[in-house]
Motif scaffolding. Structure first.
Motif, PDB file in Angstrom:
ATOM      1  N   ASN A   5      43.405  43.194  13.416  1.00  0.00           N
ATOM      2  CA  ASN A   5      41.949  43.092  13.294  1.00  0.00           C
ATOM      3  C   ASN A   5      41.269  44.461  13.411  1.00  0.00           C
ATOM      4  N   ILE A   6      41.830  45.443  12.722  1.00  0.00           N
ATOM      5  CA  ILE A   6      41.279  46.802  12.711  1.00  0.00           C
ATOM      6  C   ILE A   6      40.539  46.987  11.388  1.00  0.00           C
ATOM      7  N   LYS A   7      39.301  47.366  11.474  1.00  0.00           N
ATOM      8  CA  LYS A   7      38.470  47.547  10.279  1.00  0.00           C
ATOM      9  C   LYS A   7      38.719  48.916   9.649  1.00  0.00           C
ATOM     10  N   GLN A   8      38.616  48.979   8.336  1.00  0.00           N
ATOM     11  CA  GLN A   8      38.797  50.243   7.636  1.00  0.00           C
ATOM     12  C   GLN A   8      37.774  51.281   8.086  1.00  0.00           C
ATOM     13  N   ARG A   9      36.595  50.846   8.466  1.00  0.00           N
ATOM     14  CA  ARG A   9      35.567  51.777   8.951  1.00  0.00           C
ATOM     15  C   ARG A   9      36.074  52.539  10.179  1.00  0.00           C
ATOM     16  N   GLU A  10      36.759  51.834  11.067  1.00  0.00           N
ATOM     17  CA  GLU A  10      37.295  52.459  12.277  1.00  0.00           C
ATOM     18  C   GLU A  10      38.333  53.520  11.926  1.00  0.00           C
ATOM     19  N   VAL A  11      39.232  53.192  11.008  1.00  0.00           N
ATOM     20  CA  VAL A  11      40.266  54.151  10.601  1.00  0.00           C
ATOM     21  C   VAL A  11      39.632  55.337   9.886  1.00  0.00           C
ATOM     22  N   ALA A  12      38.642  55.081   9.056  1.00  0.00           N
ATOM     23  CA  ALA A  12      37.944  56.157   8.343  1.00  0.00           C
ATOM     24  C   ALA A  12      37.339  57.144   9.335  1.00  0.00           C
ATOM     25  N   VAL A  23      40.041  59.524  10.857  1.00  0.00           N
ATOM     26  CA  VAL A  23      40.528  60.600   9.990  1.00  0.00           C
ATOM     27  C   VAL A  23      39.427  61.430   9.335  1.00  0.00           C
ATOM     28  N   GLY A  24      38.185  61.032   9.529  1.00  0.00           N
ATOM     29  CA  GLY A  24      37.079  61.809   8.974  1.00  0.00           C
ATOM     30  C   GLY A  24      36.854  61.604   7.490  1.00  0.00           C
ATOM     31  N   LEU A  25      37.082  60.383   7.013  1.00  0.00           N
ATOM     32  CA  LEU A  25      36.843  60.040   5.619  1.00  0.00           C
ATOM     33  C   LEU A  25      35.739  58.999   5.542  1.00  0.00           C
ATOM     34  N   SER A  26      35.161  58.845   4.359  1.00  0.00           N
ATOM     35  CA  SER A  26      34.253  57.718   4.155  1.00  0.00           C
ATOM     36  C   SER A  26      35.110  56.461   4.003  1.00  0.00           C
ATOM     37  N   GLU A  76      46.139  63.620   8.470  1.00  0.00           N
ATOM     38  CA  GLU A  76      45.551  62.277   8.524  1.00  0.00           C
ATOM     39  C   GLU A  76      46.550  61.270   9.082  1.00  0.00           C
ATOM     40  N   ILE A  77      47.796  61.349   8.643  1.00  0.00           N
ATOM     41  CA  ILE A  77      48.831  60.444   9.151  1.00  0.00           C
ATOM     42  C   ILE A  77      49.030  60.656  10.642  1.00  0.00           C
ATOM     43  N   ARG A  78      49.068  61.905  11.052  1.00  0.00           N
ATOM     44  CA  ARG A  78      49.236  62.225  12.473  1.00  0.00           C
ATOM     45  C   ARG A  78      48.090  61.632  13.304  1.00  0.00           C
ATOM     46  N   LEU A  79      46.854  61.776  12.847  1.00  0.00           N
ATOM     47  CA  LEU A  79      45.698  61.238  13.556  1.00  0.00           C
ATOM     48  C   LEU A  79      45.752  59.711  13.653  1.00  0.00           C
ATOM     49  N   ILE A  80      46.109  59.065  12.564  1.00  0.00           N
ATOM     50  CA  ILE A  80      46.206  57.603  12.553  1.00  0.00           C
ATOM     51  C   ILE A  80      47.287  57.131  13.515  1.00  0.00           C
ATOM     52  N   CYS A  81      48.448  57.746  13.444  1.00  0.00           N
ATOM     53  CA  CYS A  81      49.569  57.323  14.289  1.00  0.00           C
ATOM     54  C   CYS A  81      49.271  57.535  15.763  1.00  0.00           C
ATOM     55  N   LYS A  82      48.598  58.612  16.076  1.00  0.00           N
ATOM     56  CA  LYS A  82      48.230  58.880  17.467  1.00  0.00           C
ATOM     57  C   LYS A  82      47.184  57.869  17.953  1.00  0.00           C
TER      58      LYS A  82
END
Length: 73
Positions: free
Chosen positions: A22-29, A32-35, A54-60
Motif C-alpha cells: 500500500n505504498i503510493k507512487q507519490r511517496e516513492v517519487a 527519489v526527487g521525481l514527479s 535512485e535505486i539506492r534511495l528507494i532500497c534504503k
C-alpha cells in the motif's frame, strides 16, 4: 487506442511490491526527487531506467534489496 512503445522493461516486481505494501507512487517519487509522472514512466518502461542513486534511495527507504526488484533476468 494507441500502442505504448516501451524503451525499457517495466519494473513489474517493484510495482507489485508497492501494491502489496500500500505504498503510493507519490511517496516513492518524493523519496527519489521525481514527479509522479516521471516515476510512473520509469516504472512502466516508457522513460529511462532508474539511476543507481535512485535505486539506492528507494532500497534504503523501504529496506529492500535491489537484486529482488531492480535486477533480474
Amino acid at each position: 487506442m494507441s500502442t505504448v512503445i516501451r524503451k525499457y522493461e517495466p519494473y513489474n516486481r517493484f510495482k507489485g511490491y508497492l501494491v502489496e505494501n500500500n505504498i503510493k507512487q507519490r511517496e516513492v517519487a518524493e523519496v527519489v526527487g521525481l514527479s509522479v509522472s516521471q516515476l510512473n514512466q520509469k516504472l512502466n518502461g516508457t522513460r529511462g531506467d532508474f539511476s543507481a542513486t535512485e535505486i539506492r534511495l528507494i532500497c534504503k527507504a523501504y529496506n529492500i534489496s535491489p537484486l529482488d526488484y531492480f535486477f533480474y533476468d
